[in-house]
Design an enzyme around this catalytic site. Structure first.
Site, PDB file in Angstrom:
ATOM      1  N   ASP A   1      12.275  -0.533   5.043  1.00 13.94           N
ATOM      2  CA  ASP A   1      11.080  -0.697   6.529  1.00 13.94           C
ATOM      3  C   ASP A   1      12.342  -0.808   7.833  1.00 13.94           C
ATOM      4  OD1 ASP A   1       8.697   0.356   5.214  1.00 13.94           O
ATOM      5  OD2 ASP A   1       8.343  -1.898   5.661  1.00 13.94           O
TER       6      ASP A   1
ATOM      7  N   ASN B   1       9.024  -3.034  -0.301  1.00 17.27           N
ATOM      8  CA  ASN B   1       9.099  -1.278   0.024  1.00 17.27           C
ATOM      9  C   ASN B   1       8.969   0.014  -1.120  1.00 17.27           C
ATOM     10  OD1 ASN B   1      10.585  -0.832   0.856  1.00 17.27           O
ATOM     11  ND2 ASN B   1      10.160  -0.159   2.763  1.00 17.27           N
TER      12      ASN B   1
ATOM     13  N   GLY C   1       3.470  -9.761   9.046  1.00 16.22           N
ATOM     14  CA  GLY C   1       3.405  -9.210   6.889  1.00 16.22           C
ATOM     15  C   GLY C   1       5.047  -8.234   7.109  1.00 16.22           C
ATOM     16  N   GLY C   2       4.575  -8.039   5.441  1.00 17.23           N
ATOM     17  CA  GLY C   2       5.708  -6.584   5.287  1.00 17.23           C
ATOM     18  C   GLY C   2       6.617  -6.102   6.348  1.00 17.23           C
TER      19      GLY C   2
ATOM     20  N   THR D   1       3.728   0.754   0.063  1.00 19.71           N
ATOM     21  CA  THR D   1       2.278   0.709   1.702  1.00 19.71           C
ATOM     22  C   THR D   1       1.889  -0.659   2.158  1.00 19.71           C
ATOM     23  OG1 THR D   1       2.256   0.880   3.742  1.00 19.71           O
ATOM     24  CG2 THR D   1       1.225   2.363   1.250  1.00 19.71           C
TER      25      THR D   1
ATOM     26  N   LYS E   1       3.176  -4.615   0.587  1.00 26.22           N
ATOM     27  CA  LYS E   1       4.032  -5.491   0.092  1.00 26.22           C
ATOM     28  C   LYS E   1       4.512  -6.648   0.402  1.00 26.22           C
ATOM     29  CE  LYS E   1       5.113  -1.617   3.433  1.00 26.22           C
ATOM     30  NZ  LYS E   1       6.000  -1.265   5.116  1.00 26.22           N
TER      31      LYS E   1
ATOM     32  N   GLY F   1       3.278  -8.688  14.648  1.00 23.11           N
ATOM     33  CA  GLY F   1       2.985  -7.933  13.321  1.00 23.11           C
ATOM     34  C   GLY F   1       4.646  -8.766  12.390  1.00 23.11           C
TER      35      GLY F   1
ATOM     36  N   GLY G   1       6.153   6.351  14.276  1.00 28.18           N
ATOM     37  CA  GLY G   1       6.184   5.219  12.629  1.00 28.18           C
ATOM     38  C   GLY G   1       6.789   6.654  11.484  1.00 28.18           C
TER      39      GLY G   1
END
Lengths: 278, 278
Positions: free
Chosen positions: A109, A93, A135-136, A68, A72, A133, A245
């Site tokens: 994810d 992940n 990112g990963g 996490t 990632k 966002g 989440g």
């Protein structure tokens, strides 16, 4: 089932660890199935991560790793092969050690997020989505949304280069997709996703302007620090349907379990057994 | 107490791991005390150990490590400082990370063994002891027996150089002690200790000639694979008083807990809570 010398480990790698939920979801399931495996949190700072991975996978009783934030993206350079999903996401992940000692990375994810909103009734085909966002996790969600047939994706990130690179990777695989970069206004989107860490710390600003949310827009969240983050609370106050989440987490776990060759549970079975502390 | 993102880890390092007992002793005590720490087995082969230690101690939630066979001697080279006991033993079975990130090694095997036999009524002062095995645990037991006032120590090891090096270290600290090297006959000793791995695998030969045991000789064991190893069974059949490997373990745990700055239990409290599977 108590920990013994026979217990195999799934390392849960990230930093900080305090908001981790996976141990409280996987471990009750493993106990229920009499599987002698434990998910164990391991806090790793970014500067220590690359050195840790090969030594961690030298452990004789390691079954794999859940990865996490913030590792990632970095994981891609540390595994020997990646699934196509992980390649498009530019992030992993999950790490599995093969019989020959080599490491395989995958990314669940995005699929978990999309499966969750679809099961809540959101129709992905033709949707217009804003993913905040790149990112990963944001890249993975964007990739899975593209695969699920959205017609337009708007991408925004604090680092503009990250959003642009993600748009390029998506365009290469989905040339029909309408891509907009660095526009953060949620108005006009049927789906809005927070894929930034904003919401993990008290006093974080909201990741987007909730005043501009349309009433029917579906709002999804990756942060699991609280069950309902300030973003989700604001969205619900406006009448928007939401996904937490932890919902994404429950939806992706069947894929993870299969990846690790462990008994596969449904999200409902996992929900019924989980003992989540926030 | 379930594992969560707040859980701190004590790595239990050794190979193979199947005979580990510490997780089943420490973890029930931590749960009883509401201490969010778990002892977790980590199997490490000798060739991977030196690379693992610095990366393992880069984890943000690691509280320390319990070290067992075959890594006790190798640990000396990997820590920044050692207690005097560990220096004489030439071995460590515990590693603690200090606030500045440096590592401290200590050794509790020998004290645990000696405390156990003393509490069973064995008088160490003036005793004549045979210690079979001069590796980490054998060296520690020999050092603690010397410290507890035995008058004579006989040392034997499959590697004669290991037995001789241990005799030299003991002589430097205990010049009055009568030391005999590479004589394995248990006759004439009031205490005989197996500090080799013999007894861990089915079909292992006995570590010494039980036919030569005197009836009143106290026989101690470090192997914990079974509650009563073939050596202990043979000794009991001859009427000898015995100490099991797990007895040594229970006796040393209070010292370990103190070393890790965790709530200290008595051996009796630990015995009452432990759920040992063999």
């Amino acid at each position: 089932m108590q920990i013994s010398g026979h217990t195999r480990l799934i390392a849960h790698l990230g930093y900080p660890t305090e908001s981790f939920k996976a141990p409280m979801i996987y471990n009750p399931w493993f106990a229920d199935q009499s599987v002698d495996v434990k998910v164990v949190p391991m806090g790793v700072k970014p500067e220590d991560y690359a050195a840790l991975i090969p030594t961690l996978f030298s452990l004789t009783n390691i079954a794999g790793a859940l990865v996490t934030m913030p590792h990632k993206v970095a994981t891609c350079e540390l595994v020997d092969r990646m699934s196509p999903t992980a390649q498009i996401a530019g992030a992993c992940n999950a790490i599995r050690r093969e019989a020959d000692g080599s490491l395989t990375g995958d990314m669940f994810d995005g699929d978990g997020f999309v499966r969750g909103i679809q099961r809540k009734g959101f129709r992905t085909t033709g949707a217009r989505a804003l993913v905040v966002g790149s990112g990963g996790v944001g890249s993975a969600i964007a990739a899975s949304l593209a695969s699920a047939g959205v017609s337009a994706l708007t991408l925004v990130d604090a680092q503009e280069s990250a959003a642009r690179a993600l748009a390029d990777r998506l365009h290469a695989h989905y040339p029909q997709l309408t891509l907009t970069v660095m526009a953060s206004d949620p108005a006009g989107h049927s789906l809005v996703v927070n894929a930034t860490p904003l919401g993990m710390s008290p006093g974080d600003p909201l990741p987007l302007d909730v005043e501009r949310l349309d009433a029917g827009t579906f709002v999804g969240e990756v942060v699991m620090k609280q069950e309902y983050t300030p973003l989700l609370q604001a969205a619900m106050a406006r009448g928007c349907p939401v996904q937490r989440g932890t919902d994404m987490l429950f939806e992706m776990i069947p894929a993870y379990l299969d990846f690790f060759h462990l008994p596969v549970a449904t999200p409902e079975q996992l929900q019924a057994l989980a003992e989540i502390r926030y």
